[in-house]
Design a protein around this motif. Structure first.
Motif, PDB file in Angstrom:
ATOM      1  N   HIS A  35       0.811  -1.218   0.000  1.00 33.51           N
ATOM      2  CA  HIS A  35       0.000   0.000   0.000  1.00 33.51           C
ATOM      3  C   HIS A  35       0.847   1.271   0.000  1.00 33.51           C
ATOM      4  N   HIS A  39       0.717   4.338  -2.679  1.00 27.18           N
ATOM      5  CA  HIS A  39       0.393   5.700  -2.246  1.00 27.18           C
ATOM      6  C   HIS A  39       1.407   6.697  -2.816  1.00 27.18           C
ATOM      7  N   SER A  59     -12.061   6.384  -0.885  1.00 23.34           N
ATOM      8  CA  SER A  59     -11.611   5.153  -0.234  1.00 23.34           C
ATOM      9  C   SER A  59     -12.750   4.584   0.595  1.00 23.34           C
ATOM     10  N   ALA A  67      -6.275   5.994   3.718  1.00 25.74           N
ATOM     11  CA  ALA A  67      -5.437   6.612   2.685  1.00 25.74           C
ATOM     12  C   ALA A  67      -5.466   8.127   2.790  1.00 25.74           C
ATOM     13  N   TYR A  70      -2.561   9.986   4.456  1.00 24.74           N
ATOM     14  CA  TYR A  70      -1.221   9.994   3.890  1.00 24.74           C
ATOM     15  C   TYR A  70      -1.067  10.874   2.656  1.00 24.74           C
ATOM     16  N   LEU A  71      -2.125  11.068   1.891  1.00 24.44           N
ATOM     17  CA  LEU A  71      -2.066  11.893   0.689  1.00 24.44           C
ATOM     18  C   LEU A  71      -2.896  13.157   0.899  1.00 24.44           C
ATOM     19  N   TYR A 102      -9.716   3.880  -4.506  1.00 25.61           N
ATOM     20  CA  TYR A 102      -8.583   3.086  -4.040  1.00 25.61           C
ATOM     21  C   TYR A 102      -9.147   1.947  -3.206  1.00 25.61           C
TER      22      TYR A 102
END
Length: 258
Positions: A35, A39, A59, A67, A70-71, A102
């Motif tokens: 993962h 990413h 997501s 997710a 993190y983004l 995702y």
């Protein structure tokens, strides 16, 4: 991956600069999990396309549910399996946005099969990124629709049996047969060469989406060290020896040039 070597190998050249879209948050994924790599590829592609302010990720439930931590892009959470339906609404409302989902294999290929198939068949201008590690990783290692024959999980401890459990589903092959898909591919991220190939595939899918060419599905055949009860190194070996023969890598459909 972005290092400029100029023929000289030095410590400075070997430093990987992560995408600026990646937040300074420790990842919760298990060691060796695919993962985190995916990413980073998504973040790199969005930055290279200069779509930081016009990207919406969706997501649902599963290992990918966090997710959004993190983004640093706009995110929308979806009910289990319903990410393609949510992405459809977002893209139709804001056609100038880059919209992608995702999803893991349990979410996409089981709970959300109908949403996935129909969104792809309609040719919605979205991208579905599909992480296939052949198991329900987050909820305890149960059998997934993509679990291989003979593979042992928490709910098939003696191995998947076709007569009892049915056959593994090749959702990417099904997607390639749908009229609405323009790009369908299967990749992995276990080596540098594979990572580069996966990045090219994600970029092509994102560009096709923005060009209004239809739906794209990018499957990433992945490992689950915890669910498979293997070390990261052994998990990569198992994936190469068992997953790749059944889920062969490469483009299954490419109509992006039309």
């Amino acid at each position: 991956m972005n290092a400029e070597f100029n023929g000289i190998i030095s410590p400075e050249n070997l430093v990987y600069k992560k995408p600026e879209l990646m937040n300074e948050v420790p990842m919760h994924y298990c060691p060796g999990c695919s993962h985190g790599v995916v990413h980073k590829l998504i973040g790199e592609v969005i930055e290279e396309m200069e779509m930081e302010e016009k990207t919406v990720g969706v997501s649902p439930v599963g290992c990918a549910v966090f997710a959004y931590r993190y983004l640093d892009i706009d995110w929308q959470e979806a009910a289990h399996g319903r990410a393609p339906a949510v992405a459809t609404g977002i893209k139709r409302l804001w056609p100038d946005r880059l919209v992608f989902t995702y999803q893991g294999d349990g979410d996409l290929a089981c709970i959300g099969t109908a949403e996935t198939i129909h969104a792809l068949n309609r040719g919605e201008n979205i991208v579905i990124i599909f992480i296939n590690n052949a198991i329900y990783g987050m909820t305890g290692g149960q059998m997934a629709p993509t679990t291989l024959l003979g593979q042992k999980t928490a709910t098939c401890p003696y191995g998947r049996d076709a007569e009892l459990h049915g056959y593994p589903i090749k959702i990417t092959e099904i997607a390639a047969q749908l009229e609405g898909t323009c790009y369908v591919t299967r990749q992995s991220v276990e080596s540098v060469a594979s990572i580069r190939s996966a990045k090219r595939a994600i970029r092509k899918a994102f560009e096709a989406s923005m060009a209004g060419k239809g739906s794209s599905l990018v499957e990433i055949v992945s490992t689950c060290s915890s669910g498979w009860k293997l070390s990261p190194v052994k998990a990569n070996e198992w994936m190469k020896n068992n997953m790749f023969p059944f889920y062969p890598k490469g483009d299954l459909k490419d109509k992006t040039s039309e």
